[in-house]
Design a protein around this motif. Structure first.
Motif, PDB file in Angstrom:
ATOM      1  N   PHE A 151       0.830  -1.216   0.000  1.00 61.34           N
ATOM      2  CA  PHE A 151       0.000   0.000   0.000  1.00 61.34           C
ATOM      3  C   PHE A 151       0.858   1.259   0.000  1.00 61.34           C
ATOM      4  CE2 PHE A 151      -1.765   3.449   2.556  1.00 61.34           C
ATOM      5  CZ  PHE A 151      -2.898   3.763   1.819  1.00 61.34           C
ATOM      6  N   ALA A 155       0.863   3.865  -3.033  1.00 62.33           N
ATOM      7  CA  ALA A 155       0.311   5.203  -2.785  1.00 62.33           C
ATOM      8  C   ALA A 155       1.363   6.273  -3.052  1.00 62.33           C
ATOM      9  CB  ALA A 155      -0.188   5.304  -1.343  1.00 62.33           C
ATOM     10  N   VAL A 177      -6.502  12.157   0.749  1.00 64.52           N
ATOM     11  CA  VAL A 177      -7.087  10.851   0.414  1.00 64.52           C
ATOM     12  C   VAL A 177      -6.205   9.726   0.939  1.00 64.52           C
ATOM     13  CG1 VAL A 177      -7.753   9.319  -1.482  1.00 64.52           C
ATOM     14  CG2 VAL A 177      -8.256  11.771  -1.610  1.00 64.52           C
ATOM     15  N   ASP A 178      -4.893   9.901   0.826  1.00 60.17           N
ATOM     16  CA  ASP A 178      -3.951   8.899   1.303  1.00 60.17           C
ATOM     17  C   ASP A 178      -4.093   8.687   2.813  1.00 60.17           C
ATOM     18  OD1 ASP A 178      -1.484   7.200   1.108  1.00 60.17           O
ATOM     19  OD2 ASP A 178      -0.646   8.811   2.322  1.00 60.17           O
ATOM     20  N   SER A 181      -7.127   6.741   3.532  1.00 62.89           N
ATOM     21  CA  SER A 181      -6.906   5.353   3.124  1.00 62.89           C
ATOM     22  C   SER A 181      -6.086   4.594   4.163  1.00 62.89           C
ATOM     23  CB  SER A 181      -6.200   5.311   1.766  1.00 62.89           C
ATOM     24  OG  SER A 181      -6.974   5.934   0.768  1.00 62.89           O
ATOM     25  N   ALA A 184      -8.341   3.522   6.840  1.00 61.17           N
ATOM     26  CA  ALA A 184      -9.091   2.346   6.404  1.00 61.17           C
ATOM     27  C   ALA A 184      -8.241   1.089   6.513  1.00 61.17           C
ATOM     28  CB  ALA A 184      -9.583   2.527   4.972  1.00 61.17           C
TER      29      ALA A 184
END
Length: 208
Positions: A151, A155, A177-178, A181, A184
């Protein structure tokens, strides 16, 4: 004593705000100061100061502040390049490039059987050595470290492309956004760990 796995909601409440602050405060502080003053030097100074303050706060709270420490190292390296080159793109490309290296370090930790996920997990809640020695523990943290490594590398590569092709504004948006994420990914990893190690750590607790 038997260690306890925190629930994903408990992790999110305790770690989420700290993580968002660690990751987003330096670039957002830089961008706001740079746009407000038109001075790259002031922007770099404000972004660097934000990272230093966050790391100092983590230390005052008695936490190792590993994430803040990693971000601080990246920010300091970027500051040097930004000041020398007098370029916002050169300043921001450093953490993105180092993010690729960060992902490779996570993958390398799996290869040498010292998964970084376990290191960061110990910052949040204590894990007795007898549990760390189990096969289940090593297997699940290797798997989590593998996914985080992939990831982070992916990214960071996306951020590099966005910065070089679309510019600084788009890059800052992608950083937001990163960060979301990453939260998450943390929720997923905690749920996975809870399911995989529940028989070793049966009761949820609130992280430190």
């Amino acid at each position: 004593d038997i260690a306890e796995i925190p629930t994903s909601s408990g992790w999110l409440r305790a770690v989420g705000p700290r993580l968002m602050l660690d990751i987003l405060a330096p670039p957002l502080a830089f961008y706001a100061a740079w746009k407000a003053t038109g001075s790259l030097l002031i922007g770099v100074g404000v972004g660097t100061a934000a990272s230093v303050v966050i790391y100092a706060y983590e230390r005052r709270q008695g936490r190792p502040g590993l994430i803040a420490q990693v971000v601080l190292i990246f920010v300091l390296a970027a500051a040097v390049v930004g000041v020398v080159t007098d370029s916002a793109t050169a300043y921001l490309v450093q953490p993105a490039a180092l993010g690729v290296i960060n992902g490779l370090l996570w993958l390398g930790s799996v290869a040498i059987d010292k998964p970084l996920a376990a290191t960061f997990a110990r910052e949040i809640f204590p894990i007795p050595e007898e549990i760390q020695a189990t096969d289940e523990y090593r297997t699940v943290f290797r798997r989590v470290s593998l996914w985080f490594g992939l990831f982070f590398a992916g990214a960071a590569a996306i951020q590099l492309v966005v910065l070089l092709v679309l510019g600084v504004g788009a890059f800052v948006a992608v950083r937001v956004v990163d960060a979301v994420s990453i939260l998450a990914m943390i929720v997923w990893s905690v749920r996975y760990l809870t399911g995989a190690l529940a028989h070793l750590m049966p009761e949820p607790v609130t992280p430190a």
